[in-house]
Design a protein around this motif. Structure first.
Motif, PDB file in Angstrom:
ATOM      1  N   SER A 172      28.576   0.934 -22.198  1.00 34.39           N
ATOM      2  CA  SER A 172      27.879  -0.353 -22.249  1.00 34.39           C
ATOM      3  C   SER A 172      27.882  -1.069 -20.909  1.00 34.39           C
ATOM      4  O   SER A 172      27.079  -1.969 -20.678  1.00 34.39           O
TER       5      SER A 172
ATOM      6  N   GLU B 244      21.428   3.553 -37.252  1.00 34.13           N
ATOM      7  CA  GLU B 244      21.026   2.152 -37.405  1.00 34.13           C
ATOM      8  C   GLU B 244      19.566   1.946 -37.012  1.00 34.13           C
ATOM      9  O   GLU B 244      18.831   1.206 -37.676  1.00 34.13           O
TER      10      GLU B 244
ATOM     11  N   ASP C  23      15.958  -7.299 -31.025  1.00 40.18           N
ATOM     12  CA  ASP C  23      17.296  -7.836 -31.316  1.00 40.18           C
ATOM     13  C   ASP C  23      18.278  -6.711 -31.651  1.00 40.18           C
ATOM     14  O   ASP C  23      19.439  -6.737 -31.229  1.00 40.18           O
ATOM     15  N   THR C  24      17.809  -5.735 -32.418  1.00 41.59           N
ATOM     16  CA  THR C  24      18.682  -4.611 -32.775  1.00 41.59           C
ATOM     17  C   THR C  24      19.049  -3.793 -31.543  1.00 41.59           C
ATOM     18  O   THR C  24      20.204  -3.384 -31.376  1.00 41.59           O
TER      19      THR C  24
ATOM     20  N   ARG D 189      24.369   4.616 -33.588  1.00 46.07           N
ATOM     21  CA  ARG D 189      23.175   3.944 -33.063  1.00 46.07           C
ATOM     22  C   ARG D 189      21.897   4.586 -33.604  1.00 46.07           C
ATOM     23  O   ARG D 189      20.945   3.898 -33.974  1.00 46.07           O
TER      24      ARG D 189
ATOM     25  N   GLU E  23      19.237  -4.850 -28.509  1.00 42.57           N
ATOM     26  CA  GLU E  23      20.189  -5.639 -27.721  1.00 42.57           C
ATOM     27  C   GLU E  23      21.588  -5.580 -28.324  1.00 42.57           C
ATOM     28  O   GLU E  23      22.587  -5.486 -27.601  1.00 42.57           O
ATOM     29  N   SER E  24      21.672  -5.615 -29.650  1.00 42.74           N
ATOM     30  CA  SER E  24      22.986  -5.556 -30.301  1.00 42.74           C
ATOM     31  C   SER E  24      23.664  -4.207 -30.099  1.00 42.74           C
ATOM     32  O   SER E  24      24.886  -4.102 -30.181  1.00 42.74           O
ATOM     33  N   LEU E  25      22.864  -3.183 -29.825  1.00 43.15           N
ATOM     34  CA  LEU E  25      23.402  -1.842 -29.586  1.00 43.15           C
ATOM     35  C   LEU E  25      23.530  -1.549 -28.092  1.00 43.15           C
ATOM     36  O   LEU E  25      23.669  -0.396 -27.690  1.00 43.15           O
ATOM     37  N   ASN E  26      23.464  -2.607 -27.274  1.00 37.10           N
ATOM     38  CA  ASN E  26      23.629  -2.495 -25.816  1.00 37.10           C
ATOM     39  C   ASN E  26      22.536  -1.657 -25.164  1.00 37.10           C
ATOM     40  O   ASN E  26      22.773  -0.984 -24.158  1.00 37.10           O
TER      41      ASN E  26
END
Length: 376
Positions: free
Chosen positions: A149, A102, A118-119, A99, A121-124
Motif C-alpha cells: 500500500s 470484493e 470508493d471501493t 481484493r 480507494e478503500s482497497l488502496n
C-alpha cells in the motif's frame, strides 16, 4: 566353664597382659610432649570455612547476574539494548484474493460510478489518469493496485493492461478496467488482470452486462498470441478492429460477434484451432458462417453462443454441430444447404426462433407446436 575357656585363650595368647603399666606411662608421656599441632587441627577448620564462603559468594553472583556464562556485552551493544526496538509497521494492504473477490462482488451487484471509485480507494488502488477521447457514450476507467500500500501507483498512464514483466517485477499485482455507459448509466464491462499462479503468465477475468450468465469469464495466459488459420485470425481481428498479428487470448474474451466468410474459397472452409481459443471466447454471442463450418466439439466450448447463421453448402443436418449449440436461441438456415427435418431442429434445447425454408422442412408445424417461432 568360663574358667576353662579363659585358660584355653591364655594358653593360645599369653597369660600376661598385652598392655602393661609401662606402656600406659609412655603413652601419656608422649602426648604431653607433642602439644598442639596447627596443621592437624587448625588447617581443616580453615579449609571448611573458606569452602563455605566461596559457595555462598557463588550463589549470590549467580542469582544477581542473570546468566553468568554469557560473555559481557560491549558498551556499544549495551547502548543498543537499552533503547526500544522499533516495531515494523504492518502493511494494511488486503491480500490479492480478497481484493479480487470484493471487486467481483461489487461489479455483479451493479454499482454506480462513484461506488466503484470508493471501493478502489478503500482497497488502496489508484485510478489511471490519461488523456483519452471519449467514444460516443462509453467511458473507460482503469485502476492499478500494488502489492504494498506504500508503493506509488502513478507510473502507469495507459488504459491497456500492463505487461507480464510489470507484474513479475512487483510493480503491480492487479489491474482493473471498467467500461462505463453514460446513456444507460451502468457498467458495460469490467476486466481484472493479475499474475497467474505459476507466475509465468497473466490471468484475465471479464464481465459483460449482456452476458448469458452473470459471471466473470476467465482465461489463463491472457498475453499469449493467438495462432489459427489465416482466414479465422483475420475474421476475429476484423470483428475486434485489431491487427491479426497483435491478437492475444485476452482479445478473445472481448469477442462478441464473429463472421467467417469463405465464399471466395473453393470448397468448404473447416475452422480448426486449439480448443483453448474457443474456450476463451466466452463472450461470443453471435456467429455467422458463410461457406464455413465449425465442428460441434469446438462450438461447445463457447458457452454464451445465442445466435448462429449458416450460409452456403456447409451442412445437410445439424448432427455435426448440435453438440455445441445447446444454448443457441436463434438459428438461421434460410440460405444454407440444410435438408433436415423438424426433429433435427428440435435437438437444440434452447431454440426459440428459427429461419428455415418451409419447402425444405415441410413438418415445421412440429416446431411451432413446441413453441418455436418459425420464420422464412
Amino acid at each position: 566353664m568360663n574358667n576353662k575357656i579363659k585358660k584355653a585363650i591364655d594358653r593360645q595368647i599369653s597369660e600376661k597382659p598385652l598392655f602393661t603399666n609401662e606402656d600406659r606411662r609412655r603413652f601419656y608421656a608422649n602426648k604431653q610432649n607433642k602439644g598442639f599441632s596447627w596443621w592437624n587441627q587448625g588447617f581443616p577448620k580453615l579449609l571448611t570455612a573458606m569452602t563455605t564462603l566461596l559457595l555462598l559468594a557463588g550463589s549470590f553472583y549467580f542469582f544477581t547476574s542473570g546468566n553468568p556464562f554469557q560473555s559481557p556485552a560491549s558498551p556499544e551493544e549495551e547502548q543498543v539494548k537499552e533503547g526500544p526496538v522499533p516495531e515494523k509497521e504492518q502493511d494494511n494492504q488486503p491480500p490479492l484474493d480478497t481484493r479480487i473477490k470484493e471487486i467481483k462482488n461489487l461489479v455483479l451487484n451493479g454499482p454506480g460510478k462513484n461506488q466503484i471509485r470508493d471501493t478502489v480507494e478503500s482497497l488502496n488502488g489508484a485510478e489511471i489518469e490519461s488523456a483519452q477521447e471519449k467514444e460516443e457514450a462509453e467511458e473507460l476507467m482503469s485502476f492499478v493496485f500494488t502489492p504494498d500500500s506504500e508503493m506509488q501507483n502513478t507510473s502507469f498512464t495507459s488504459h491497456e493492461p500492463p505487461s507480464l514483466e510489470a507484474f513479475q517485477h512487483g510493480e503491480l499485482d492487479l489491474f482493473l478496467a471498467v467500461q462505463w455507459n453514460d446513456e444507460s448509466n451502468g457498467l458495460s464491462s469490467a476486466t481484472l488482470t493479475y499474475l497467474s499462479d505459476d507466475g509465468e503468465s497473466l490471468t484475465e477475468e471479464r464481465f459483460t452486462g449482456n452476458a448469458l450468465k452473470r459471471e466473470f469469464a476467465k482465461v489463463v495466459g491472457a498475453e499469449e498470441p493467438v495462432s489459427m488459420k489465416d482466414l479465422t485470425l483475420r475474421s476475429i481481428a476484423r470483428s475486434l478492429d485489431k491487427e491479426p498479428d497483435s491478437l492475444t487470448k485476452s482479445d478473445l474474451l472481448e469477442l462478441e460477434e464473429l463472421t467467417i466468410n469463405a465464399s471466395h474459397l473453393n470448397g468448404i472452409f473447416d475452422v480448426e484451432a486449439d480448443p483453448s481459443y474457443f474456450e476463451a471466447m466466452k463472450s461470443l454471442r453471435v456467429l455467422k458462417l458463410n461457406q464455413a463450418i465449425i465442428p460441434g466439439e469446438l462450438l461447445k466450448e463457447v458457452p454464451s453462443l445465442e445466435q448462429v447463421t449458416f450460409i452456403g453448402p456447409t451442412i445437410k443436418d445439424l448432427s455435426r454441430v448440435a453438440e455445441g449449440m445447446q444454448n443457441v436461441q436463434y438459428l438461421n438456415l434460410i440460405n444454407s444447404s440444410f435438408q433436415g427435418n423438424a426433429e433435427d431442429i428440435l435437438k437444440l434445447e434452447s431454440l426459440t426462433i428459427v429461419r428455415v425454408d418451409p419447402s425444405v422442412v415441410p413438418d415445421y408445424e412440429k416446431l411451432q407446436f413446441e413453441g418455436i417461432d418459425v420464420r422464412w
